[in-house]
Design a protein around this motif. Sequence first.
Motif, PDB file in Angstrom:
ATOM      1  N   CYS A 120       0.866  -1.177   0.000  1.00  0.00           N
ATOM      2  CA  CYS A 120       0.000   0.000   0.000  1.00  0.00           C
ATOM      3  C   CYS A 120       0.898   1.222   0.000  1.00  0.00           C
ATOM      4  CB  CYS A 120      -0.907   0.013   1.225  1.00  0.00           C
ATOM      5  SG  CYS A 120      -1.941   1.505   1.366  1.00  0.00           S
ATOM      6  N   SER A 121       0.763   2.068  -1.005  1.00  0.00           N
ATOM      7  CA  SER A 121       1.616   3.250  -1.148  1.00  0.00           C
ATOM      8  C   SER A 121       0.880   4.532  -0.769  1.00  0.00           C
ATOM      9  CB  SER A 121       2.155   3.344  -2.576  1.00  0.00           C
ATOM     10  OG  SER A 121       1.101   3.201  -3.522  1.00  0.00           O
ATOM     11  N   LYS A 122      -0.070   4.424   0.162  1.00  0.00           N
ATOM     12  CA  LYS A 122      -0.862   5.583   0.599  1.00  0.00           C
ATOM     13  C   LYS A 122       0.030   6.666   1.188  1.00  0.00           C
ATOM     14  CE  LYS A 122      -4.856   7.587   1.743  1.00  0.00           C
ATOM     15  NZ  LYS A 122      -5.884   7.965   0.748  1.00  0.00           N
ATOM     16  N   PHE A 123       1.033   6.263   1.980  1.00  0.00           N
ATOM     17  CA  PHE A 123       1.927   7.235   2.609  1.00  0.00           C
ATOM     18  C   PHE A 123       3.344   7.018   2.111  1.00  0.00           C
ATOM     19  CE2 PHE A 123      -1.119   5.864   6.075  1.00  0.00           C
ATOM     20  CZ  PHE A 123      -2.084   6.792   5.727  1.00  0.00           C
ATOM     21  N   SER A 124       4.054   8.105   1.884  1.00  0.00           N
ATOM     22  CA  SER A 124       5.400   8.016   1.315  1.00  0.00           C
ATOM     23  C   SER A 124       6.466   7.739   2.369  1.00  0.00           C
ATOM     24  CB  SER A 124       5.752   9.322   0.580  1.00  0.00           C
ATOM     25  OG  SER A 124       5.658  10.434   1.459  1.00  0.00           O
ATOM     26  N   VAL A 125       6.164   8.062   3.639  1.00  0.00           N
ATOM     27  CA  VAL A 125       7.128   7.863   4.728  1.00  0.00           C
ATOM     28  C   VAL A 125       6.603   6.778   5.661  1.00  0.00           C
ATOM     29  CG1 VAL A 125       8.353   8.925   6.651  1.00  0.00           C
ATOM     30  CG2 VAL A 125       7.878  10.256   4.583  1.00  0.00           C
ATOM     31  N   GLU A 126       7.484   5.883   6.111  1.00  0.00           N
ATOM     32  CA  GLU A 126       7.087   4.797   7.010  1.00  0.00           C
ATOM     33  C   GLU A 126       7.602   5.107   8.409  1.00  0.00           C
ATOM     34  OE1 GLU A 126       4.805   1.694   7.646  1.00  0.00           O
ATOM     35  OE2 GLU A 126       5.327   2.135   5.573  1.00  0.00           O
ATOM     36  N   TYR A 127       6.672   5.378   9.334  1.00  0.00           N
ATOM     37  CA  TYR A 127       7.046   5.632  10.726  1.00  0.00           C
ATOM     38  C   TYR A 127       6.942   4.325  11.508  1.00  0.00           C
ATOM     39  CZ  TYR A 127       6.487  10.579   9.526  1.00  0.00           C
ATOM     40  OH  TYR A 127       6.606  11.813   8.951  1.00  0.00           O
ATOM     41  N   HIS A 128       7.992   4.015  12.268  1.00  0.00           N
ATOM     42  CA  HIS A 128       8.039   2.734  12.970  1.00  0.00           C
ATOM     43  C   HIS A 128       7.304   2.761  14.308  1.00  0.00           C
ATOM     44  CE1 HIS A 128      10.870   0.805  10.212  1.00  0.00           C
ATOM     45  NE2 HIS A 128      11.585   1.910  10.220  1.00  0.00           N
ATOM     46  N   CYS A 129       7.306   3.891  14.977  1.00  0.00           N
ATOM     47  CA  CYS A 129       6.881   3.902  16.383  1.00  0.00           C
ATOM     48  C   CYS A 129       5.790   4.923  16.683  1.00  0.00           C
ATOM     49  CB  CYS A 129       8.085   4.160  17.285  1.00  0.00           C
ATOM     50  SG  CYS A 129       9.445   3.009  17.019  1.00  0.00           S
ATOM     51  N   GLY A 130       5.039   5.349  15.653  1.00  0.00           N
ATOM     52  CA  GLY A 130       3.968   6.309  15.860  1.00  0.00           C
ATOM     53  C   GLY A 130       2.853   6.112  14.850  1.00  0.00           C
ATOM     54  N   MET A 131       1.948   7.090  14.758  1.00  0.00           N
ATOM     55  CA  MET A 131       0.870   7.017  13.789  1.00  0.00           C
ATOM     56  C   MET A 131       1.437   7.079  12.371  1.00  0.00           C
ATOM     57  SD  MET A 131      -1.776   6.570  15.643  1.00  0.00           S
ATOM     58  CE  MET A 131      -3.099   6.791  14.441  1.00  0.00           C
ATOM     59  N   PRO A 132       0.823   6.374  11.414  1.00  0.00           N
ATOM     60  CA  PRO A 132       1.432   6.232  10.089  1.00  0.00           C
ATOM     61  C   PRO A 132       1.482   7.502   9.253  1.00  0.00           C
ATOM     62  CG  PRO A 132      -0.734   5.200  10.153  1.00  0.00           C
ATOM     63  CD  PRO A 132      -0.397   5.562  11.559  1.00  0.00           C
ATOM     64  N   ARG A 133       0.641   8.488   9.549  1.00  0.00           N
ATOM     65  CA  ARG A 133       0.623   9.690   8.706  1.00  0.00           C
ATOM     66  C   ARG A 133       1.638  10.743   9.138  1.00  0.00           C
ATOM     67  NH1 ARG A 133      -4.473   9.881   5.511  1.00  0.00           N
ATOM     68  NH2 ARG A 133      -5.611   7.992   6.100  1.00  0.00           N
ATOM     69  N   ASP A 134       1.974  10.784  10.442  1.00  0.00           N
ATOM     70  CA  ASP A 134       2.901  11.826  10.896  1.00  0.00           C
ATOM     71  C   ASP A 134       3.889  11.365  11.959  1.00  0.00           C
ATOM     72  OD1 ASP A 134       1.308  11.579  13.129  1.00  0.00           O
ATOM     73  OD2 ASP A 134       0.416  13.573  12.978  1.00  0.00           O
ATOM     74  N   GLY A 135       3.794  10.105  12.401  1.00  0.00           N
ATOM     75  CA  GLY A 135       4.741   9.594  13.375  1.00  0.00           C
ATOM     76  C   GLY A 135       4.477  10.007  14.815  1.00  0.00           C
ATOM     77  N   SER A 136       3.398  10.739  15.061  1.00  0.00           N
ATOM     78  CA  SER A 136       3.112  11.207  16.417  1.00  0.00           C
ATOM     79  C   SER A 136       2.461  10.107  17.250  1.00  0.00           C
ATOM     80  CB  SER A 136       2.199  12.427  16.377  1.00  0.00           C
ATOM     81  OG  SER A 136       0.957  12.113  15.766  1.00  0.00           O
ATOM     82  N   SER A 137       2.395  10.334  18.568  1.00  0.00           N
ATOM     83  CA  SER A 137       1.818   9.351  19.485  1.00  0.00           C
ATOM     84  C   SER A 137       0.435   9.798  19.942  1.00  0.00           C
ATOM     85  CB  SER A 137       2.723   9.179  20.710  1.00  0.00           C
ATOM     86  OG  SER A 137       2.124   8.316  21.666  1.00  0.00           O
ATOM     87  N   ARG A 138      -0.422   8.824  20.240  1.00  0.00           N
ATOM     88  CA  ARG A 138      -1.737   9.101  20.820  1.00  0.00           C
ATOM     89  C   ARG A 138      -1.786   8.671  22.285  1.00  0.00           C
ATOM     90  NH1 ARG A 138      -1.247  11.513  17.103  1.00  0.00           N
ATOM     91  NH2 ARG A 138      -2.424  11.570  15.145  1.00  0.00           N
ATOM     92  N   PHE A 139      -0.634   8.285  22.830  1.00  0.00           N
ATOM     93  CA  PHE A 139      -0.579   7.798  24.202  1.00  0.00           C
ATOM     94  C   PHE A 139       0.324   8.673  25.062  1.00  0.00           C
ATOM     95  CE2 PHE A 139      -0.746   3.777  21.587  1.00  0.00           C
ATOM     96  CZ  PHE A 139      -2.069   3.470  21.850  1.00  0.00           C
ATOM     97  N   LYS A 140      -0.102   8.929  26.299  1.00  0.00           N
ATOM     98  CA  LYS A 140       0.736   9.590  27.294  1.00  0.00           C
ATOM     99  C   LYS A 140       0.632   8.833  28.610  1.00  0.00           C
ATOM    100  CE  LYS A 140       0.423  14.319  25.460  1.00  0.00           C
ATOM    101  NZ  LYS A 140       1.852  14.379  25.058  1.00  0.00           N
ATOM    102  N   ASP A 141       1.740   8.753  29.336  1.00  0.00           N
ATOM    103  CA  ASP A 141       1.684   8.109  30.638  1.00  0.00           C
ATOM    104  C   ASP A 141       1.189   9.103  31.688  1.00  0.00           C
ATOM    105  OD1 ASP A 141       3.828   9.748  31.335  1.00  0.00           O
ATOM    106  OD2 ASP A 141       5.309   8.128  31.328  1.00  0.00           O
ATOM    107  N   LYS A 142       1.164   8.695  32.955  1.00  0.00           N
ATOM    108  CA  LYS A 142       0.605   9.538  34.007  1.00  0.00           C
ATOM    109  C   LYS A 142       1.402  10.819  34.232  1.00  0.00           C
ATOM    110  CE  LYS A 142       2.976   6.931  37.656  1.00  0.00           C
ATOM    111  NZ  LYS A 142       2.775   6.102  38.874  1.00  0.00           N
TER     112      LYS A 142
END
Length: 388
Positions: A120-142
């Motif tokens: 699937c070539s939807k996104f040109s950049v492959e992020y390993h450890c975050g969201m696929p579109r921008d590499g950001s996280s949706r999780f935060k610890d306490k």
Amino acid sequence: MGSNFASQTAGKPIRCKAAVCRKAGEPLIIEEIEVAPPSSWEVRIKILCTSLCQSDLSFWKLSTGPASAFPRILGHEAAGVVESVGENVEEVKTGDIVVPVFKRNCGECRDCKSQKGNGCSKFSVEYHCGMPRDGSSRFKDKNGENLHHTLRVSSFSEYTVVDVTHVVKMSPDFPIDKASLLSCGVSTGLGAAWKVAEVEEGSTVAIFGLGAVGLAVAEGARLRGASKIIGVDLNPEKFEIGKKFGVTDFINPTTCGEKSTSQVIKEMTDDGADYCFECIGLTHLMQDAFTSSRKDTGKTILLGIEMHGTPLSISPLELVAAGKTITGSMFGGVKAKVDIPIFAHQYLNNELNLDGFITHEVSFEDINKAFDLLEARKSLRCIIWMDK
């Protein structure tokens, strides 16, 4: 799940429990985290159950390289219910039963529309450890610190956020625990037999490694009508297990005497198996699988991921003069949104054996027991229930 389920939490951060991996190889810690609401093209899922895959074990131990990031939330085989969706999401809605998948399938790009492969070539950049579109996280610890994602899913959390290209809608009457199986390992093996190898009736198959993926290859080959399905594994107990999935013959390499595994396979077949599958991720087994395939028409499919950086060496003469082929396959060539519903339909029609893959079940609080079982090679799939 009705509208009240959505109205209480939609658009707001959710505080919930997650099994956080703080350091490579250390036991997961159940912590309270905050899960952000879904952004555009994203889906927030309440995980109902998840399961432990060998790849999770590999990422858990991974201490170096671009895919190594801590603290992180592991897990990529799961099933759940849609809690809320972001803007531009139309294919699923609140209350839908879904499985998240690590392999993207947008259904719109050139690769998704192609009959070849499952890229699937939807996104040109492959992020390993975050969201696929921008590499950001949706999780935060306490403490408000970001937690890294794993394989675009991170299912070892009561809630997760996944891009819509990584979500497959399931029938509401499909068993939740069986749905979890289809999100990675079992689909990989089935797809490899059906879509990559295209095993045909009467053919011979050799499978190196009878874990969940290898047994799923056997199940796929059985359904395709293979006449001989040879399982290769160091654990003799795997033969009895393998019989449930169509394995007809078994080889333990340590009991072959002076003969190599490939020699034994050639003696059991017409000078080599028509299709050989490597399901472990070890270079020497990949070589053995290729050597075990039949001259002129043999095909070797690599499903195991080699994590040690060891190169595979094959003589060009073997490829050209012997006429054999070797290919790699991620997720067994499966296009998730197209093929997983087909697998589910076959299970509901009593054609496909999924029940046999589930060997253990634990509560979320006992998730580390699932790691112990898999490391000790005592389980195929351990279902981890979030609310039990």
